[in-house]
Design a protein around this motif. Structure first.
Motif, PDB file in Angstrom:
ATOM      1  N   LEU A 191       0.827  -1.204   0.000  1.00 42.14           N
ATOM      2  CA  LEU A 191       0.000   0.000   0.000  1.00 42.14           C
ATOM      3  C   LEU A 191       0.864   1.258   0.000  1.00 42.14           C
ATOM      4  N   ALA A 192       1.866   1.312   0.870  1.00 44.03           N
ATOM      5  CA  ALA A 192       2.752   2.477   0.925  1.00 44.03           C
ATOM      6  C   ALA A 192       3.559   2.611  -0.362  1.00 44.03           C
ATOM      7  N   GLY A 193       4.022   1.486  -0.898  1.00 43.21           N
ATOM      8  CA  GLY A 193       4.757   1.525  -2.156  1.00 43.21           C
ATOM      9  C   GLY A 193       3.893   2.027  -3.303  1.00 43.21           C
ATOM     10  N   LEU A 194       2.654   1.585  -3.317  1.00 46.34           N
ATOM     11  CA  LEU A 194       1.717   1.991  -4.362  1.00 46.34           C
ATOM     12  C   LEU A 194       1.413   3.489  -4.303  1.00 46.34           C
ATOM     13  N   LEU A 195       1.308   4.036  -3.097  1.00 48.14           N
ATOM     14  CA  LEU A 195       0.886   5.428  -2.945  1.00 48.14           C
ATOM     15  C   LEU A 195       2.041   6.417  -2.714  1.00 48.14           C
ATOM     16  N   HIS A 196       3.274   5.937  -2.653  1.00 48.39           N
ATOM     17  CA  HIS A 196       4.382   6.812  -2.254  1.00 48.39           C
ATOM     18  C   HIS A 196       4.545   8.045  -3.147  1.00 48.39           C
ATOM     19  N   ASP A 197       4.240   7.945  -4.418  1.00 50.87           N
ATOM     20  CA  ASP A 197       4.408   9.082  -5.343  1.00 50.87           C
ATOM     21  C   ASP A 197       3.084   9.655  -5.840  1.00 50.87           C
ATOM     22  N   CYS A 198       1.997   9.406  -5.128  1.00 46.19           N
ATOM     23  CA  CYS A 198       0.693   9.869  -5.626  1.00 46.19           C
ATOM     24  C   CYS A 198       0.600  11.398  -5.703  1.00 46.19           C
ATOM     25  N   GLY A 199       1.465  12.115  -5.002  1.00 47.48           N
ATOM     26  CA  GLY A 199       1.472  13.576  -5.068  1.00 47.48           C
ATOM     27  C   GLY A 199       2.462  14.136  -6.067  1.00 47.48           C
ATOM     28  N   LYS A 200       3.186  13.270  -6.748  1.00 44.11           N
ATOM     29  CA  LYS A 200       4.274  13.735  -7.607  1.00 44.11           C
ATOM     30  C   LYS A 200       3.840  14.113  -9.015  1.00 44.11           C
ATOM     31  N   GLU A 201       2.675  13.710  -9.424  1.00 47.43           N
ATOM     32  CA  GLU A 201       2.237  13.972 -10.800  1.00 47.43           C
ATOM     33  C   GLU A 201       1.893  15.450 -11.021  1.00 47.43           C
ATOM     34  N   TYR A 202       1.649  16.180  -9.956  1.00 45.53           N
ATOM     35  CA  TYR A 202       1.352  17.607 -10.065  1.00 45.53           C
ATOM     36  C   TYR A 202       2.643  18.386 -10.307  1.00 45.53           C
ATOM     37  N   SER A 203       2.545  19.502 -11.011  1.00 42.57           N
ATOM     38  CA  SER A 203       3.715  20.372 -11.185  1.00 42.57           C
ATOM     39  C   SER A 203       4.129  20.902  -9.814  1.00 42.57           C
ATOM     40  N   ILE A 204       5.358  21.371  -9.719  1.00 47.05           N
ATOM     41  CA  ILE A 204       5.851  21.935  -8.454  1.00 47.05           C
ATOM     42  C   ILE A 204       4.961  23.098  -8.022  1.00 47.05           C
ATOM     43  N   LYS A 205       4.590  23.936  -8.959  1.00 49.08           N
ATOM     44  CA  LYS A 205       3.709  25.073  -8.642  1.00 49.08           C
ATOM     45  C   LYS A 205       2.386  24.578  -8.055  1.00 49.08           C
ATOM     46  N   GLU A 206       1.820  23.541  -8.668  1.00 48.83           N
ATOM     47  CA  GLU A 206       0.553  22.980  -8.187  1.00 48.83           C
ATOM     48  C   GLU A 206       0.735  22.278  -6.831  1.00 48.83           C
ATOM     49  N   GLN A 207       1.867  21.596  -6.643  1.00 49.14           N
ATOM     50  CA  GLN A 207       2.134  20.963  -5.342  1.00 49.14           C
ATOM     51  C   GLN A 207       2.171  22.015  -4.231  1.00 49.14           C
ATOM     52  N   LYS A 208       2.846  23.123  -4.492  1.00 42.95           N
ATOM     53  CA  LYS A 208       2.918  24.201  -3.494  1.00 42.95           C
ATOM     54  C   LYS A 208       1.530  24.774  -3.225  1.00 42.95           C
ATOM     55  N   ARG A 209       0.761  24.985  -4.300  1.00 39.41           N
ATOM     56  CA  ARG A 209      -0.590  25.526  -4.138  1.00 39.41           C
ATOM     57  C   ARG A 209      -1.460  24.580  -3.316  1.00 39.41           C
ATOM     58  N   LEU A 210      -1.396  23.296  -3.613  1.00 34.65           N
ATOM     59  CA  LEU A 210      -2.193  22.317  -2.864  1.00 34.65           C
ATOM     60  C   LEU A 210      -1.764  22.262  -1.397  1.00 34.65           C
TER      61      LEU A 210
END
Length: 190
Positions: free
Chosen positions: A48-67
């Motif tokens: 489960l952790a391996g599957l979800l470890h990068d679930c936030g990485k698909e967003y651009s850096i700008k979008e990650q900061k905004r979120l």
């Protein structure tokens, strides 16, 4: 946890992630499962952790900061200077709030998968190493050695991985997160 939960998350991630990121994610999930079996960990949590470890990485850096601002996720000075680290905290939030996973062990493993930390739990070490050694990972310094050692001495693998990351970042003239340095120092003294 059932296989149905993992399968459902896989389907959702396959739609959300670019194909290469999805392949990496599946590689990390199965590598984490293998490490978990080898080190007598909880295989379902590792998957489960391996599957979800990068679930936030698909967003651009700008979008990650905004979120992160929107979700009130505090970012450190290091994370702001090295935005490639932000996806770990965002991924932890998304795991809990979008994928309804509230297990603190799984959430912490996702949080620390990029930097590590001193005195990690077995699951945290497994995800940290699985991300580094998964089969699709391009050749990086000491990769073969870390892959070999990970199945017999996971703490040595953590030290090697952290040391390699620090060497690479120094060579590239890039900033190094203090937690990665603390991780390296802790695991080289063990």
């Amino acid at each position: 946890m059932t296989e149905d939960i993992i399968t459902g998350i896989q389907r959702k991630l396959e739609k959300h992630l670019r194909p290469e990121r999805y392949r990496h994610t599946i590689g990390v999930m199965y590598t984490a499962a293998s490490l978990s079996m080898c080190h007598k960990g909880n295989m379902e949590k590792a998957m489960l952790a391996g599957l979800l470890h990068d679930c936030g990485k698909e967003y651009s850096i700008k979008e990650q900061k905004r979120l992160c601002r929107e979700y009130k996720i505090p970012l450190t000075e290091s994370e702001l200077k090295m935005p490639a680290l932000i996806h770990a905290k965002l991924g932890t939030y998304l795991t809990e709030h979008e994928y309804s996973i509230e297990d603190s062990e799984v959430l912490n493993a996702i949080t620390y998968h990029t930097t590590g930390k001193p005195d990690m739990t077995l699951l945290e070490k497994i995800i940290y190493i699985a991300d580094y050694i998964e089969p699709g990972r391009i050749a990086i310094p000491v990769l073969d050695k870390v892959r070999y050692v990970a199945f017999s001495n996971i703490e040595e693998a953590v030290a090697l991985s952290a040391g390699s990351t620090i060497s690479y970042l120094k060579k590239m003239g890039r900033d190094i997160d203090p937690m990665t340095i603390k991780t390296y120092e802790y695991y080289t003294k063990k």
